[in-house]
Design a protein around this motif. Structure first.
Motif, PDB file in Angstrom:
ATOM      1  N   THR A  73      62.018  97.655 136.819  1.00 13.79           N
ATOM      2  CA  THR A  73      60.985  98.514 137.393  1.00 13.79           C
ATOM      3  C   THR A  73      60.995  98.373 138.913  1.00 13.79           C
ATOM      4  N   ASP A  74      60.287  99.263 139.578  1.00 13.83           N
ATOM      5  CA  ASP A  74      60.189  99.171 141.034  1.00 13.83           C
ATOM      6  C   ASP A  74      59.529  97.860 141.466  1.00 13.83           C
ATOM      7  N   VAL A  75      58.548  97.402 140.720  1.00 15.68           N
ATOM      8  CA  VAL A  75      57.890  96.127 141.053  1.00 15.68           C
ATOM      9  C   VAL A  75      58.878  94.978 140.907  1.00 15.68           C
ATOM     10  N   GLU A  76      59.673  94.991 139.849  1.00 16.40           N
ATOM     11  CA  GLU A  76      60.691  93.944 139.667  1.00 16.40           C
ATOM     12  C   GLU A  76      61.696  93.959 140.813  1.00 16.40           C
ATOM     13  N   LYS A  77      62.110  95.142 141.224  1.00 16.61           N
ATOM     14  CA  LYS A  77      63.056  95.255 142.345  1.00 16.61           C
ATOM     15  C   LYS A  77      62.441  94.717 143.630  1.00 16.61           C
ATOM     16  N   TRP A  78      61.175  95.022 143.853  1.00  8.85           N
ATOM     17  CA  TRP A  78      60.480  94.550 145.052  1.00  8.85           C
ATOM     18  C   TRP A  78      60.405  93.021 145.053  1.00  8.85           C
ATOM     19  N   ILE A  79      60.035  92.437 143.906  1.00  8.21           N
ATOM     20  CA  ILE A  79      59.946  90.970 143.797  1.00  8.21           C
ATOM     21  C   ILE A  79      61.316  90.350 144.043  1.00  8.21           C
ATOM     22  N   SER A  80      62.354  90.885 143.422  1.00  8.15           N
ATOM     23  CA  SER A  80      63.705  90.348 143.622  1.00  8.15           C
ATOM     24  C   SER A  80      64.125  90.430 145.085  1.00  8.15           C
ATOM     25  N   ALA A  81      63.813  91.528 145.747  1.00  7.44           N
ATOM     26  CA  ALA A  81      64.164  91.668 147.167  1.00  7.44           C
ATOM     27  C   ALA A  81      63.433  90.625 148.009  1.00  7.44           C
ATOM     28  N   LYS A  82      62.156  90.415 147.734  1.00  9.70           N
ATOM     29  CA  LYS A  82      61.385  89.394 148.458  1.00  9.70           C
ATOM     30  C   LYS A  82      61.990  88.008 148.219  1.00  9.70           C
ATOM     31  N   TYR A  83      62.290  87.702 146.948  1.00  9.18           N
ATOM     32  CA  TYR A  83      62.844  86.389 146.622  1.00  9.18           C
ATOM     33  C   TYR A  83      64.201  86.191 147.283  1.00  9.18           C
TER      34      TYR A  83
END
Length: 163
Positions: A6-16
């Motif tokens: 999901t977009d939220v998962e992608k955002w979290i992965s990018a932050k991490y």
């Protein structure tokens, strides 16, 4: 199995990834709190997030297990990053329920980010135990996360086959 995060998962992965979180042991609550300018405390009182114009903080009750503290941290992190309003005073019951649903979903994504699951056989019947150990979360949360990924991958495959 092909899964599209999901977009939220992608955002979290990018932050991490920007924090050099490349394996489960790199997920450090203090580092994540510092990145988002959140004051993280450990006091034997209610575990809660607090946000006002000057201060963002999360308190974790040290009487809870490490697993519970991690899960609570990510749940409360969602409230700080994604929600507005003081739940007990300024929002409707339906909005509070939606925020809690969102915080629980976010917590599973942030505690067990998809980009760190690449080396796991998600179809293995006991993979949730390995994930729980490696990510420092409860087996219940690990099982829920794995099951959601498998269900969503199946649904995504079915939808793509129709289109």
């Amino acid at each position: 199995m092909k899964y599209y995060p999901t977009d939220v998962e992608k955002w979290i992965s990018a932050k991490y990834k920007s924090l050099s979180i490349q394996q489960p042991t790199d997920i450090d609550l203090d580092l994540i709190a510092k990145h988002f300018n959140i004051f993280l405390t450990h006091k034997p009182t209610r575990s809660i997030a607090f946000l006002n114009t000057r201060l963002k903080s999360i308190n974790l009750d040290p009487n809870f297990s490490e697993e519970e503290q991690r899960e609570i941290f990510f749940h409360e992190l969602c409230h700080i990053l994604r929600h507005v309003g003081y739940q007990s005073k300024t929002i409707t019951k339906m909005m509070k329920e939606l925020q809690e649903w969102d915080a629980n979903r976010f917590m599973s994504y942030a505690a067990i980010p998809f980009h760190l699951l690449k080396g796991y056989d998600l179809k293995h019947p006991n993979v949730h135990r390995e994930i729980a150990r490696d990510f420092g979360v409860s087996p219940k949360l690990a099982r829920l996360r794995v099951n959601r990924i498998i269900e969503q991958a199946s649904e995504q495959s079915r939808i793509r086959g129709v289109l």
